[in-house]
Enzyme design. Sequence first.
Site, mmCIF file in Angstrom:
data_model
loop_
_atom_site.group_PDB
_atom_site.id
_atom_site.type_symbol
_atom_site.label_atom_id
_atom_site.label_comp_id
_atom_site.label_asym_id
_atom_site.label_seq_id
_atom_site.Cartn_x
_atom_site.Cartn_y
_atom_site.Cartn_z
ATOM 1 N N HIS A 183 0.855 -1.190 0.000
ATOM 2 C CA HIS A 183 0.000 0.000 0.000
ATOM 3 C C HIS A 183 0.892 1.242 0.000
ATOM 4 C CE1 HIS A 183 -3.568 -2.418 1.776
ATOM 5 N NE2 HIS A 183 -3.644 -2.331 0.465
ATOM 6 N N GLY A 210 -3.098 -1.910 -7.687
ATOM 7 C CA GLY A 210 -4.093 -2.629 -6.885
ATOM 8 C C GLY A 210 -5.524 -2.162 -7.110
ATOM 9 N N ASP A 238 -4.365 -6.485 -7.735
ATOM 10 C CA ASP A 238 -4.507 -7.518 -6.698
ATOM 11 C C ASP A 238 -5.241 -8.728 -7.257
ATOM 12 O OD1 ASP A 238 -3.326 -5.774 -4.842
ATOM 13 O OD2 ASP A 238 -5.266 -4.979 -4.204
ATOM 14 N N ASP A 297 -1.196 -1.579 4.748
ATOM 15 C CA ASP A 297 -1.222 -0.482 5.708
ATOM 16 C C ASP A 297 -2.406 -0.699 6.646
ATOM 17 O OD1 ASP A 297 -1.344 1.857 7.136
ATOM 18 O OD2 ASP A 297 -1.390 3.175 5.386
ATOM 19 N N HIS A 324 -10.077 -0.207 -2.154
ATOM 20 C CA HIS A 324 -10.195 -1.516 -2.814
ATOM 21 C C HIS A 324 -10.041 -2.651 -1.798
ATOM 22 C CE1 HIS A 324 -5.913 -0.715 -2.730
ATOM 23 N NE2 HIS A 324 -5.657 -1.964 -3.029
ATOM 24 N N ASP A 359 -10.829 -6.260 -2.691
ATOM 25 C CA ASP A 359 -9.814 -6.919 -3.525
ATOM 26 C C ASP A 359 -8.668 -7.443 -2.667
ATOM 27 O OD1 ASP A 359 -11.304 -6.150 -5.733
ATOM 28 O OD2 ASP A 359 -10.107 -4.349 -6.090
ATOM 29 N N ARG A 367 -7.427 -14.179 0.924
ATOM 30 C CA ARG A 367 -8.205 -15.424 0.940
ATOM 31 C C ARG A 367 -7.657 -16.425 -0.070
ATOM 32 N NH1 ARG A 367 -11.788 -17.394 -2.242
ATOM 33 N NH2 ARG A 367 -13.241 -18.962 -1.525
#
Length: 145
Positions: free
Chosen positions: A16, A63, A68, A88, A95, A98, A104
């Site tokens: 980030h 991202g 991402d 961060d 987002h 995402d 996950r």
Amino acid sequence: MEKVMDAAKRIALIAHDQMKASLVAWCKKNHEALSHHILCGTGTTAKLIAEESGLPVRGYLSGPLGGDQQIGAKVAEGEIDMIIFLSDPLTAQPHDPDVKALLRIAQVYNIPIANNLATADFIISSPMFSSCYTYTRPDYVRGRS
């Protein structure tokens, strides 16, 4: 299903905005170890790492524009072996869904993911970082994990 990670890992590097300088510094500090692997990253992060460290880094979209998700798709396709993602924790991300999806998918496919520098240091200092590693890639289609 067992899968073998080659000695040369395919590593995604993501950070980030507030964490980009930290990831660039980490990549510079670990230049020698990272130079033996195949690196990719999202947008500006990939560009900064390549420019400031001299490491070759394949860039995807940023991202918020889908980078991402591109990395997540590569994980699902078995084309990324690990992720270093300095997120961060103190700033809301537009987002965020995402980001959660990427976290996950790394969990679903049982690949290492570092979300902070301490974990990244543990991963890169592991003897498995520079050697072949056999791990179980869950087979959710057949119901085996």
